[in-house]
Enzyme design. Structure first.
Site, short mmCIF file in Angstrom:
data_model
loop_
_atom_site.label_atom_id
_atom_site.label_comp_id
_atom_site.label_asym_id
_atom_site.label_seq_id
_atom_site.Cartn_x
_atom_site.Cartn_y
_atom_site.Cartn_z
N ARG A 179 -1.47 -10.04 -8.22
CA ARG A 179 -2.43 -9.53 -7.40
C ARG A 179 -3.50 -9.36 -8.35
NH1 ARG A 179 0.09 -4.54 -4.77
NH2 ARG A 179 1.12 -4.15 -7.61
N ASP A 198 3.02 -6.68 -2.39
CA ASP A 198 2.94 -7.25 -3.71
C ASP A 198 4.09 -8.48 -3.30
OD1 ASP A 198 4.27 -7.64 -6.44
OD2 ASP A 198 4.22 -5.85 -6.92
N CYS A 205 -3.13 -3.92 -11.20
CA CYS A 205 -1.87 -3.72 -9.99
C CYS A 205 -0.54 -3.31 -10.83
CB CYS A 205 -1.66 -4.98 -9.49
SG CYS A 205 -0.64 -6.58 -10.77
#
Length: 144
Positions: A14, A116, A8
């Site tokens: 994440r 996100d 990420c």
């Protein structure tokens, strides 16, 4: 041995959640790591990521890692959270082209980004974790 690398942006939300969810499956034939395109090495995971994983009795012991060539060389598959992450990786590491996918592309056969949650509420993190949990279940079934 299959080696999965989740990627990420900052490697605090994440990708560590995806890593923890897959590790929680206790699959002996799969190794899992995570890294971030723009990560600062050694940062802990976000408090909200820890909280929502804790709700599932998953302990997140994590220090962030900046994506480096050694990650690329180590991995069997590189699974990104967004198509932008995928493009950045392939541009920086052309040799990764044939093993880099978005997570959704790899498990569902179609594109799409995982939002996100950085800076968001616990509920925002919970929504991201639930999406990741669904995708990790599909990944698990694909890998076994």
């Amino acid at each position: 041995m299959t080696k999965i690398l989740f990627v990420c942006t900052g490697n605090t939300c994440r990708s560590p959640m995806a890593e923890a969810l897959l590790k929680h499956k206790n699959m002996g034939n799969i190794q899992v790591r995570s890294a971030g395109i723009y990560a600062n090495n050694g940062s802990t995971a976000s408090a909200n990521a820890n909280e929502v994983l804790g709700e599932k009795d998953i302990v997140l012991d994590h220090n962030s890692s900046q994506l480096e060539k050694e990650h690329i060389d180590w991995s069997t598959y590189i699974l990104t959270m967004t198509s932008n992450h995928k493009h950045l990786i392939v541009n920086a590491f052309p040799e990764a082209l044939y093993k880099t996918y978005t997570l959704k592309e790899f498990v569902e056969g179609e594109g799409g980004d995982i939002s996100d949650p950085f800076g968001g509420s616990v509920q925002t993190y919970r929504q991201t974790m639930l999406e990741l949990e669904r995708l990790i279940e599909k990944l698990y079934k694909k890998l076994i």
